[in-house]
Design a protein around this motif. Sequence first.
Motif, mmCIF file in Angstrom:
data_model
loop_
_atom_site.group_PDB
_atom_site.id
_atom_site.type_symbol
_atom_site.label_atom_id
_atom_site.label_comp_id
_atom_site.label_asym_id
_atom_site.label_seq_id
_atom_site.Cartn_x
_atom_site.Cartn_y
_atom_site.Cartn_z
ATOM 1 N N SER A 97 0.828 -1.211 0.000
ATOM 2 C CA SER A 97 0.000 0.000 0.000
ATOM 3 C C SER A 97 0.861 1.258 0.000
ATOM 4 N N ARG A 98 2.154 1.113 0.281
ATOM 5 C CA ARG A 98 3.042 2.290 0.270
ATOM 6 C C ARG A 98 3.112 2.917 -1.125
ATOM 7 N N PHE A 99 2.916 2.097 -2.165
ATOM 8 C CA PHE A 99 2.956 2.646 -3.523
ATOM 9 C C PHE A 99 1.744 3.538 -3.779
ATOM 10 N N LEU A 100 0.598 3.150 -3.220
ATOM 11 C CA LEU A 100 -0.599 3.974 -3.355
ATOM 12 C C LEU A 100 -0.476 5.232 -2.508
ATOM 13 N N ARG A 101 0.028 5.081 -1.283
ATOM 14 C CA ARG A 101 0.160 6.242 -0.397
ATOM 15 C C ARG A 101 1.159 7.255 -0.944
ATOM 16 N N ALA A 102 2.170 6.761 -1.659
ATOM 17 C CA ALA A 102 3.144 7.668 -2.260
ATOM 18 C C ALA A 102 2.493 8.552 -3.323
ATOM 19 N N MET A 103 1.367 8.082 -3.886
ATOM 20 C CA MET A 103 0.639 8.861 -4.896
ATOM 21 C C MET A 103 -0.505 9.662 -4.279
ATOM 22 N N ILE A 111 -2.910 8.411 -2.316
ATOM 23 C CA ILE A 111 -4.139 7.616 -2.203
ATOM 24 C C ILE A 111 -4.133 6.872 -0.863
ATOM 25 N N PRO A 112 -5.026 7.216 0.066
ATOM 26 C CA PRO A 112 -5.073 6.469 1.338
ATOM 27 C C PRO A 112 -5.349 4.990 1.072
ATOM 28 N N ALA A 113 -4.614 4.138 1.725
ATOM 29 C CA ALA A 113 -4.785 2.694 1.529
ATOM 30 C C ALA A 113 -4.796 2.005 2.890
ATOM 31 N N TYR A 114 -5.660 1.017 3.018
ATOM 32 C CA TYR A 114 -5.816 0.323 4.308
ATOM 33 C C TYR A 114 -5.886 -1.181 4.073
ATOM 34 N N GLY A 115 -5.248 -1.912 4.939
ATOM 35 C CA GLY A 115 -5.431 -3.352 4.968
ATOM 36 C C GLY A 115 -6.517 -3.659 5.989
ATOM 37 N N LEU A 116 -7.230 -4.724 5.787
ATOM 38 C CA LEU A 116 -8.333 -5.042 6.699
ATOM 39 C C LEU A 116 -8.186 -6.475 7.185
ATOM 40 N N LEU A 117 -8.322 -6.663 8.479
ATOM 41 C CA LEU A 117 -8.234 -7.993 9.071
ATOM 42 C C LEU A 117 -9.572 -8.308 9.724
ATOM 43 N N PRO A 118 -10.550 -8.786 8.945
ATOM 44 C CA PRO A 118 -11.907 -8.969 9.477
ATOM 45 C C PRO A 118 -12.148 -10.355 10.084
ATOM 46 N N PHE A 119 -11.113 -11.175 10.160
ATOM 47 C CA PHE A 119 -11.305 -12.535 10.657
ATOM 48 C C PHE A 119 -11.254 -12.580 12.184
ATOM 49 N N PRO A 120 -12.226 -13.187 12.814
ATOM 50 C CA PRO A 120 -12.111 -13.416 14.261
ATOM 51 C C PRO A 120 -10.918 -14.333 14.530
ATOM 52 N N MET A 121 -9.952 -13.842 15.295
ATOM 53 C CA MET A 121 -8.719 -14.580 15.538
ATOM 54 C C MET A 121 -8.352 -14.531 17.014
ATOM 55 N N ILE A 122 -7.522 -15.462 17.415
ATOM 56 C CA ILE A 122 -6.936 -15.427 18.741
ATOM 57 C C ILE A 122 -5.445 -15.088 18.576
ATOM 58 N N ARG A 123 -4.786 -14.773 19.659
ATOM 59 C CA ARG A 123 -3.385 -14.341 19.574
ATOM 60 C C ARG A 123 -2.509 -15.411 18.929
ATOM 61 N N GLU A 124 -2.797 -16.671 19.172
ATOM 62 C CA GLU A 124 -1.985 -17.744 18.597
ATOM 63 C C GLU A 124 -2.096 -17.761 17.072
ATOM 64 N N ASP A 125 -3.279 -17.428 16.530
ATOM 65 C CA ASP A 125 -3.428 -17.334 15.075
ATOM 66 C C ASP A 125 -2.519 -16.243 14.523
ATOM 67 N N ASP A 126 -2.434 -15.140 15.233
ATOM 68 C CA ASP A 126 -1.602 -14.024 14.795
ATOM 69 C C ASP A 126 -0.120 -14.394 14.811
#
Length: 208
Positions: A154-160, A162-177
Amino acid sequence: PVELGETTRTMLAGVAQAGGPEAKLIKQLLAGGKAGKRAAATLSKSPHFNALLRTTFVATMLEAGTRVNVLPSRANANVNCRVLPGVDLRGFIKQVEAWIADPAVKVIYDEADLESPHASPVMHPFFEAVRKVSGSHFPGAIVMPVMSPGATDSRFLRAMGIPAYGLLPFPMIREDDRRMHAADERLPVAAFEPALKFSYDLLLEACR
């Protein structure tokens, strides 16, 4: 040195609000002062938190010599730098050269890598859409930005601009991370359906 930008501060405040074993230390860190410095030192013992709080770098590739019984005339080290958003990269390189303090050692870099786009803004319509949809799908969930300890395209978009965001919508526990990008990286099957429903409704909300 420890650097707390807007993204990092907002993230840590959310982590502290959610509770957990590091909540007390994070609150001390955000409050500053001597207690904050002690908290930063304790949190930095964790590789994950250390990478969130400061620019880090490590030699990932070493190359020298042509034969096992011949002294090398030249040696190269490829140093991978994970630089926090907003850091002056030319100033950072000068600091590295000062640390090395050896005129025989040359620091070589690609000019194209000296772009240092700032982080995407925390206050943004997309964030508001995430908060709204999260309230219906995951009541009580804390929505916060995340300072990734890794690199992101996303740094390539932000350099232009353009705000860019990653999304982590999965219910996870710390061990998954902790398993992320590891040999046993995986997500619970039960996490996929809620993530898909959330992402679908978020897309509709963001496009309004």
